[in-house]
Design a protein around this motif. Sequence first.
Motif, PDB file in Angstrom:
ATOM      1  N   ALA A  30       0.832  -1.207   0.000  1.00  0.00           N
ATOM      2  CA  ALA A  30       0.000   0.000   0.000  1.00  0.00           C
ATOM      3  C   ALA A  30       0.866   1.256   0.000  1.00  0.00           C
ATOM      4  O   ALA A  30       0.568   2.232  -0.695  1.00  0.00           O
ATOM      5  N   ALA A  31       1.955   1.249   0.768  1.00  0.00           N
ATOM      6  CA  ALA A  31       2.857   2.406   0.815  1.00  0.00           C
ATOM      7  C   ALA A  31       3.518   2.633  -0.541  1.00  0.00           C
ATOM      8  O   ALA A  31       3.633   3.768  -1.010  1.00  0.00           O
ATOM      9  N   ILE A  32       3.944   1.565  -1.180  1.00  0.00           N
ATOM     10  CA  ILE A  32       4.567   1.671  -2.504  1.00  0.00           C
ATOM     11  C   ILE A  32       3.554   2.205  -3.521  1.00  0.00           C
ATOM     12  O   ILE A  32       3.877   3.056  -4.351  1.00  0.00           O
ATOM     13  N   ILE A  60       3.856   5.560  -5.817  1.00  0.00           N
ATOM     14  CA  ILE A  60       3.700   5.539  -7.277  1.00  0.00           C
ATOM     15  C   ILE A  60       2.660   6.558  -7.707  1.00  0.00           C
ATOM     16  O   ILE A  60       2.861   7.310  -8.670  1.00  0.00           O
ATOM     17  N   GLU A  61       1.547   6.633  -6.981  1.00  0.00           N
ATOM     18  CA  GLU A  61       0.501   7.600  -7.320  1.00  0.00           C
ATOM     19  C   GLU A  61       1.008   9.022  -7.166  1.00  0.00           C
ATOM     20  O   GLU A  61       0.718   9.890  -7.988  1.00  0.00           O
ATOM     21  N   VAL A  88       2.720  16.593  -4.843  1.00  0.00           N
ATOM     22  CA  VAL A  88       2.645  15.647  -3.757  1.00  0.00           C
ATOM     23  C   VAL A  88       1.252  15.719  -3.159  1.00  0.00           C
ATOM     24  O   VAL A  88       0.761  16.779  -2.826  1.00  0.00           O
ATOM     25  N   ALA A  89       0.599  14.582  -3.043  1.00  0.00           N
ATOM     26  CA  ALA A  89      -0.758  14.539  -2.509  1.00  0.00           C
ATOM     27  C   ALA A  89      -0.734  14.824  -1.019  1.00  0.00           C
ATOM     28  O   ALA A  89       0.149  14.381  -0.299  1.00  0.00           O
ATOM     29  N   SER A  90      -1.703  15.539  -0.558  1.00  0.00           N
ATOM     30  CA  SER A  90      -1.816  15.857   0.857  1.00  0.00           C
ATOM     31  C   SER A  90      -2.390  14.663   1.607  1.00  0.00           C
ATOM     32  O   SER A  90      -3.366  14.067   1.179  1.00  0.00           O
ATOM     33  N   LYS A  91      -1.786  14.319   2.736  1.00  0.00           N
ATOM     34  CA  LYS A  91      -2.306  13.205   3.519  1.00  0.00           C
ATOM     35  C   LYS A  91      -3.483  13.662   4.373  1.00  0.00           C
ATOM     36  O   LYS A  91      -4.266  12.862   4.834  1.00  0.00           O
ATOM     37  N   LYS A  92      -3.595  14.990   4.612  1.00  0.00           N
ATOM     38  CA  LYS A  92      -4.694  15.508   5.401  1.00  0.00           C
ATOM     39  C   LYS A  92      -5.996  15.470   4.615  1.00  0.00           C
ATOM     40  O   LYS A  92      -7.053  15.297   5.184  1.00  0.00           O
TER      41      LYS A  92
END
Length: 101
Positions: free
Chosen positions: A20-22, A26-27, A45-49
């Motif tokens: 899942a982390a990989i 990749i996304e 970079v996608a926001s984790k929030k």
Amino acid sequence: MLTAFMNLLDLTVNQLKRAAAIKEQIEGLNKELRSIFSGSSKSGVASKKNPSTSTPTARHLAGKPATRSVKRAKKAFSSATRAKLSAKLKAYWAAKKSGKK
């Protein structure tokens, strides 16, 4: 893809977490590549929030036709306009350096 080679039920929890982390990495990299090719100034970079800002997966894009983004051409200034702007900026910075406002 990978499910043809191995059964997902045979994987350990750690292996699933790592996969899942990989996939997230990749996304993120795919989003960054898209932003580079589209000329966007965002880092990609996608926001984790806010997970809604993450990139859509291929499953979501499968039914949509591919579209090209059209870039607008930069407006070019004439040499006279550039000279006027340059003179105004030089005067501004000279006044700023001398302590005037």
